[in-house]
Write an enzyme that holds these catalytic residues in place. Sequence first.
Site, PDB file in Angstrom:
ATOM      1  N   GLU A 198      85.740  43.993  -2.838  1.00 46.15           N
ATOM      2  CA  GLU A 198      85.780  44.249  -1.395  1.00 46.15           C
ATOM      3  C   GLU A 198      84.526  44.954  -0.875  1.00 46.15           C
ATOM      4  O   GLU A 198      84.417  45.212   0.329  1.00 46.15           O
ATOM      5  CB  GLU A 198      87.019  45.078  -1.041  1.00 46.15           C
ATOM      6  CG  GLU A 198      88.346  44.367  -1.256  1.00 46.15           C
ATOM      7  CD  GLU A 198      88.577  43.200  -0.306  1.00 46.15           C
ATOM      8  OE1 GLU A 198      87.987  43.217   0.789  1.00 46.15           O
ATOM      9  OE2 GLU A 198      89.340  42.283  -0.662  1.00 46.15           O
ATOM     10  N   PHE A 251     102.714  40.450  -3.830  1.00 42.78           N
ATOM     11  CA  PHE A 251     103.759  39.588  -4.394  1.00 42.78           C
ATOM     12  C   PHE A 251     103.413  38.100  -4.379  1.00 42.78           C
ATOM     13  O   PHE A 251     104.108  37.304  -5.017  1.00 42.78           O
ATOM     14  CB  PHE A 251     105.092  39.823  -3.669  1.00 42.78           C
ATOM     15  CG  PHE A 251     105.641  41.204  -3.869  1.00 42.78           C
ATOM     16  CD1 PHE A 251     105.944  41.661  -5.146  1.00 42.78           C
ATOM     17  CD2 PHE A 251     105.835  42.054  -2.804  1.00 42.78           C
ATOM     18  CE1 PHE A 251     106.428  42.949  -5.349  1.00 42.78           C
ATOM     19  CE2 PHE A 251     106.325  43.339  -2.989  1.00 42.78           C
ATOM     20  CZ  PHE A 251     106.620  43.788  -4.265  1.00 42.78           C
ATOM     21  N   ALA A 252     102.368  37.723  -3.661  1.00 44.76           N
ATOM     22  CA  ALA A 252     101.998  36.304  -3.631  1.00 44.76           C
ATOM     23  C   ALA A 252     100.496  36.115  -3.724  1.00 44.76           C
ATOM     24  O   ALA A 252      99.993  35.024  -3.505  1.00 44.76           O
ATOM     25  CB  ALA A 252     102.535  35.642  -2.356  1.00 44.76           C
ATOM     26  N   GLU A 283      85.247  38.993   6.515  1.00 41.65           N
ATOM     27  CA  GLU A 283      85.358  37.762   5.735  1.00 41.65           C
ATOM     28  C   GLU A 283      83.987  37.154   5.455  1.00 41.65           C
ATOM     29  O   GLU A 283      83.763  36.578   4.387  1.00 41.65           O
ATOM     30  CB  GLU A 283      86.262  36.751   6.451  1.00 41.65           C
ATOM     31  CG  GLU A 283      87.684  37.230   6.703  1.00 41.65           C
ATOM     32  CD  GLU A 283      88.383  37.735   5.452  1.00 41.65           C
ATOM     33  OE1 GLU A 283      88.052  37.290   4.327  1.00 41.65           O
ATOM     34  OE2 GLU A 283      89.273  38.600   5.591  1.00 41.65           O
TER      35      GLU A 283
END
Length: 702
Positions: free
Chosen positions: A512, A616-617, A483
């Site tokens: 990434e 999906f989110a 991160e």
Amino acid sequence: MAVDYQYNNPLLEDFLFPPYDAIQPKHVSPAILSLLDQLESNLVELETRGEPTWPKLVEPLEKIKDRLSVVWGIVNHLNAVMDSPELRSAIEEVQPEKVKFQLRLDQSKPIYTAFKAIRQSSEWESLNEARKRIVEAQIKEAVLNGVSLEDDKRQHFNEIQQELEKLAQQFEENILDATNKFEKLITDKKDIEGMTATGLAMAAQMAVSKGHENATAENGPWIVTLAGPSYRSIMQHAKNRSLREELYRAYVTRATTGVLDNTEIINHILKLRLEKAKLLGFDNYAEVSMETKMATVDKTEELIEELCNACHSSAIQDMEDLEIFAKGHNAVEANQLRHWDINFWSERLHESRYDINEEELRAFFPLSRVIEGLFSLGKKLFGINIYPADGLAPVWNNDVRFYCVKNLSDVPIAYFYFDPYSRPHGKRGGAWVDLVVGRSRVVSHDATSCRLPVVHIVCNQTPPLAGKPSLMTFREVEALFHEFGHALQHMLTNQDEGLVSGTKGIEWDAVELPSQFMEHWCYQRDTLMSIAKHYKTGESLPEEICSKLLATRTFRAGSELLRQLRFASVDLELHKNYIPGGLESVFDIDQRVSRKTQVMPLQPEDRFLCSFSHIFADTYAAGYYCYQWAEVLAADAFSAFEEAGLNNEKAVKETGIKFRETVLALGGGKSPLQVFIDFRGREPSPEPLRRYYGLKPALAVS
């Protein structure tokens, strides 16, 4: 008397740092509605008076986009880290209006026409590369957002977008609620045998929070949950096989029953995405996704196939090794290992083969020391200093830290928040980075300098327990480094054009690269020794253990890569070939794909897709492969430091500055392939990834 929360609304303040301590759910609706009214006026003025020039078109457009993304981003962030029914309700109330304005902005024909006019003007060739990429990206995004659609088709497209936003929000909420719904009370110590001291302390702390005031790590009672730290602890260490099975089955069937069932939401999302693709003139949604990527659908399938071929034999060997090891310990399950046995026996084999124990290793990775070592690495590689700045900016939780990033001349260049600990009830799982505000010349608070980036870094690691500081697993260390890599790309950008600063404007399968690049440093000896200090004694990690830990890099690497390829494969299959209402359900497809990408067949009831929030989110629909694509780039980038000489401090610094000045600095102002070539001097090679993973078959990716 009703209170008008539009006035003195903290969300509408002209802040340097968001007033997180003052923002409440009641502020969301009036702030967003007021903001949208103002932005609509700004948009009308731009459409009416705008001209196809940089100061008359691009700069005012950036201000509109930035204001919306900053305020809405703050609301979304709070929803992710301190969820509540009141905040959900507030977001649900205004989300349709926000999406409506976003569509209005994205589909503005006057703006689209003005950008095309810039593209066709005599001034085009005089624009620098960053500005050219902004113009081309705005034209492409407008088309993908339906600017060319007319009448009924545009209305249908907009209805689809509204529904997709609502479904994504519901999908994420259902996962959080389903995860929190499961908890198991354990009162008999025999049922939790094998658990580590940290795992027991965590389970006892959860029991205390649930009203068992006298719960202790030694005597219980204990409550285990599906939250990441608790779940992983059970799956890796609990000898009670039936307990592992119970949690595993609960985990892979989250959000599959009752009002929290995500199955129909998945079907609806896929149906709407396909309709959206068809409206835009594409055959499937995967083609839409690839419009903003480096890769094509064909290249993506080629990458996945090559990587599967490269790691499949290794994964088979991994499974055979586990079976042999379990038989050697007379395990009743040895002849038929199941999914809930894999992590447990992998951990035992890991301990046996390398003679290192995860729980004992924790003592060498206190969060404070890991942070100190990470910041030292940032200074060594990129020439930055990071200082605590707690109190300078309001925070949303007392555990959140705030930091200032400075160059070596002691001048601030960025800031970031760090929210480290798991908070199961209110904070979603996983780890992520969000941009609060990006670097920009146009939206600076003064006319003499750029606005500095501000970033959130959010993790879900084990909190302080039983009087001990937060002691990290090596997996948690890797997650933090990952991160931090994302954050660096936001914070060290030197792009003054806000529309391509940080990660903005970068093709998504390159995003990434910095995060996975930073993971490689966890396995570099000097870095590892700099962060691994015993929390009590301060002694360094013993040299013997350090060598063993570095050797674990290839442990089950083939299996781990194959697991990721399952996710990438099913994602692509669902967005390329799935037929809504057809003979195959989404779960049938997952089972079919897994037969090619898994050594062990999935459980028949596996419904992992119902918690697959990435596709999906989030923003990884038909794009989960980006992790593997960028992994090739990241491994090759790290190999540049090896070639320079990891023990050559001068060479490492020079290579680090070159990485900063290319990969981290250029943002979306240059194509990621050219950025990589600028850093590496050539196009990427898959050879370093093969070497790091210990994979024998050759990889071929371009």
